[in-house]
Design an enzyme around this catalytic site. Structure first.
Site, PDB file in Angstrom:
ATOM      1  CG  HIS A 157      46.565  48.765  18.540  1.00  0.00           C
ATOM      2  ND1 HIS A 157      47.482  49.695  18.993  1.00  0.00           N
ATOM      3  CD2 HIS A 157      47.235  47.948  17.712  1.00  0.00           C
ATOM      4  CE1 HIS A 157      48.653  49.433  18.445  1.00  0.00           C
ATOM      5  NE2 HIS A 157      48.544  48.387  17.664  1.00  0.00           N
ATOM      6  CG  ASP A 158      49.452  46.187  20.268  1.00  0.00           C
ATOM      7  OD1 ASP A 158      48.789  45.651  19.375  1.00  0.00           O
ATOM      8  OD2 ASP A 158      50.460  46.885  20.052  1.00  0.00           O
TER       9      ASP A 158
ATOM     10  CG  ASP B 107      54.491  48.648  14.703  1.00  0.00           C
ATOM     11  OD1 ASP B 107      53.590  48.575  15.530  1.00  0.00           O
ATOM     12  OD2 ASP B 107      54.979  47.653  14.128  1.00  0.00           O
TER      13      ASP B 107
ATOM     14  CD  GLU C  32      54.798  48.853  19.832  1.00  0.00           C
ATOM     15  OE1 GLU C  32      53.924  48.151  20.332  1.00  0.00           O
ATOM     16  OE2 GLU C  32      55.319  48.583  18.739  1.00  0.00           O
TER      17      GLU C  32
ATOM     18  CG  ASP D 134      50.993  52.613  13.644  1.00  0.00           C
ATOM     19  OD1 ASP D 134      52.174  52.282  13.868  1.00  0.00           O
ATOM     20  OD2 ASP D 134      50.053  52.386  14.423  1.00  0.00           O
TER      21      ASP D 134
HETATM   22  C1  GLC Z   1      53.252  46.640  17.315  1.00  0.00           C
HETATM   23  C2  GLC Z   1      51.795  46.920  17.050  1.00  0.00           C
HETATM   24  C3  GLC Z   1      51.058  45.614  17.035  1.00  0.00           C
HETATM   25  C4  GLC Z   1      51.609  44.768  15.938  1.00  0.00           C
HETATM   26  C5  GLC Z   1      53.131  44.622  16.043  1.00  0.00           C
HETATM   27  C6  GLC Z   1      53.704  44.144  14.759  1.00  0.00           C
HETATM   28  O1  GLC Z   1      53.474  46.089  18.547  1.00  0.00           O
HETATM   29  O2  GLC Z   1      51.305  47.817  17.983  1.00  0.00           O
HETATM   30  O3  GLC Z   1      49.678  45.779  16.890  1.00  0.00           O
HETATM   31  O4  GLC Z   1      51.024  43.497  15.983  1.00  0.00           O
HETATM   32  O5  GLC Z   1      53.767  45.843  16.303  1.00  0.00           O
HETATM   33  O6  GLC Z   1      53.648  45.154  13.778  1.00  0.00           O
END
Ligand code: GLC
Length: 564
Positions: free
Chosen positions: A330-331, A199, A258, A98
């Site tokens: 995971h979110d 991310d 993402e 990540d």
């Molecule tokens: C992304 C991750 C998430 C995290 C956020 C801040 O959305 O997937 O889990 O809290 O970024 O890094």
């Protein structure tokens, strides 16, 4: 579209903290992952994305990195990481890490030095701005609640954080920062990493200067969601193209972004042939129904909405690039608990959802536990929730006037902790995840839903995922499943999600009866083969015959893939 090494692969996301604990600490670790590589290989997985395992205070579960060049001792050592890379390679598997570079941890040495000298070299690694009339520079609200600005002790300055205050944003406008990031990425790629999941990347470009962009408040707190600035923050792809050229391009590495809040016209820049990423996640379904007021006010998605969201994404990406398709991560809450009405949740309906995901165009990502049909956690108290995002949304709901019970119910549906409970390996205590006390409670349904009970059972959800993966890799169909054009079929029929995949070698028709009631569906042409089915048979509607079926009778939540 240029063909790429990863197009025909299947990816799997591991959330290390909750995968498998080998030390009794209650937290999963890299040794646990290594010991399950054969399990993943057996499932058919090629690419593994690891959520962060770098050194971190874990304020946001590792998405707050304090040392990009080391493994957090809670997860293991760099030696373990090297072993993981080597063991994956032996099995023709690829590891992604990540890449969290919109921000780092406030405990990172860069930020610690910045605090001591906000106008110095490291101060310029972050956004450290003067107060305006004793107030924060603007009115943006962070993703996790409260202002994006935190006062810097002993100064009249504030630092910027789009997420938690322990996640200060890195200043991408500063070329030195970008160089540091590229150096770090290349260091990992040299080690043998196949690429990165990137991310929160849309946030690296800010609307500047900050003081110019105060927007009308969208909640009673007088603040406005930070995403509001994205319309005015132009030029993110300049940074991303530079990143690609300095890193990924040199290694033929894979990158999955993402990206939220993108505009349709931006897709070619993100995932086109010359795009800055290999692919990006499709979040159209996950963001459905979002309310500016908070989770408590959001609209739950129905199967009809789901269909509409998926088809829209597919249409937008057609001819441009490859999306990455998920049911959950995971979110998000567990997809089966979100997209299937609670009263209809069963192995059959879980398999329907899997069929849709795997037959869409794009790269399928399985999130750990999805392959055994793990479900949302039955929260009975906010004390069972660890996630900062959920806790903030709970407070928001209470402030809006909901009772504690209502607030808990509202946030339970969306909580990120639903997907973060420990993996259910078997029916022994703690689902075989740990010998210690798990950092998050294990879902009480582990005695019936666990990997051990499903492996080798031909009717299990796990075996069904294995079949879908084999189908995607079957030389007879792979080309069509990977590259065939997706065209909706009978899109207006309620309770039916159907589409063609038109390839050079054949046309496939996917029919998913996304409802409890049976339904007769007319076929556009006779079919040659049933190549996937979550029931044992296909029934013909009255008047149709096996020799000349013009209509088939889909059972409750039946999903079939036909070769026409
Ligand atoms: C992304 C991750 C998430 C995290 C956020 C801040 O959305 O997937 O889990 O809290 O970024 O890094």
């Amino acid at each position: 579209m240029q063909k790429k090494w990863w197009h025909g692969k299947v990816a799997y996301q591991i959330y290390p903290k909750s995968f498998l604990d080998t030390t009794g600490s209650g937290t999963g670790d890299l040794r646990g992952i290594i010991s399950k590589l054969d399990y993943l290989k057996d499932l058919g997985v090629d690419i593994i994305w690891l959520s962060p395992c770098y050194c971190s205070p874990l304020a946001d579960q590792g998405y707050d990195i304090s040392d990009y060049y080391n493994i957090d001792p809670r997860f293991g050592t760099m030696e373990d990481m090297d072993t993981l890379l080597a063991e994956a390679k032996k099995r023709d598997m690829y590891i992604l890490m990540d890449l969290v570079v919109n921000h780092c941890s406030d405990e990172h040495p860069w930020f610690q030095q910045a605090l001591t000298d906000p106008d110095g070299k490291y101060g310029r690694y972050f956004y450290m701005e003067d107060a305006v009339d004793g107030h924060a520079p603007n009115n943006w609200r962070s993703y996790f609640g409260g202002s994006c600005w935190e006062p810097i002790p002993g100064t009249d300055k504030y630092y910027f954080h789009a997420f938690h205050k322990k996640q200060p944003d890195l200043n991408w406008e500063n070329p030195e920062v970008r160089e540091e990031i590229y150096r770090m990425m290349n260091w990992w790629l040299e080690k043998g990493l196949a690429g990165f999941r990137i991310d929160a990347i849309i946030n690296i470009k800010k609307a500047l200067p900050f003081t110019k962009y105060n927007y009308p408040a969208d909640r009673p707190d007088g603040l406005v969601r930070v995403t509001r600035m994205l319309d005015d923050a132009v030029g993110v792809t300049d940074f991303l193209n530079e990143m690609r050229d300095h890193t990924f391009a040199k290694y033929d590495a894979f990158s999955v972004g993402e990206v939220f809040n993108e505009k349709k016209e931006d897709l070619p820049a993100f995932i086109g042939d010359d795009g800055c990423f290999s692919t990006m996640f499709d979040f159209n379904e996950t963001i459905f129904g979002v309310s500016e007021k908070g989770w408590y006010d959001s609209t739950h998605i129905t199967p009809e909405d789901y269909k509409e969201c998926v088809f829209r994404s597919q249409k937008n990406a057609e001819g441009i690039g490859f999306l990455s398709n998920i049911i959950e991560n995971h979110d998000e809450p567990r997809g089966v608990s979100r997209y299937i009405p609670a009263e209809d949740l069963s192995d059959t309906s879980k398999k329907l959802l899997a069929t849709i995901q795997f037959m869409l165009k794009g790269l399928p990502f399985i999130y750990q536990g999805q392959e055994i049909g793990m479900e949302n956690f039955p929260f009975t108290s906010i004390d069972q929730v660890n996630d900062i995002n959920t806790r903030d949304e709970y407070e928001v709901a209470l402030k809006a006037g909901l009772s504690p019970e209502e607030a808990l119910a509202a946030v339970s549906y969306y909580s990120r902790d639903n997907a973060r409970t420990p993996f259910q390996w078997n029916d022994s205590p703690n689902a075989g995840f740990t010998d210690g006390t798990p950092w998050l409670p294990v879902n009480p349904n582990y005695q019936s839903i666990n990997a051990q009970a499903q492996i080798g059972n031909p009717d299990s959800v796990f075996s069904f995922y294995q079949k879908l993966i084999s189908l995607r890799k079957d030389p007879a169909y792979a080309e069509t499943i990977i590259y065939g054009v997706l065209e909706p079929y009978m899109a207006d029929t309620k309770g039916l999600m159907a589409f063609y995949r038109r390839g050079e070698a054949q046309t496939l028709l996917v029919l998913a009866n996304f409802q409890k009631e049976e339904q007769a569906v007319s076929l556009p042409a006779p079919y040659k083969n049933v190549i996937c089915n979550n029931y044992d048979t296909v029934a013909f509607a009255p008047g149709s015959s096996e020799r000349c079926p013009s209509q088939i009778q889909l059972k409750s939540y039946q999903a079939v893939v036909l070769e026409l």
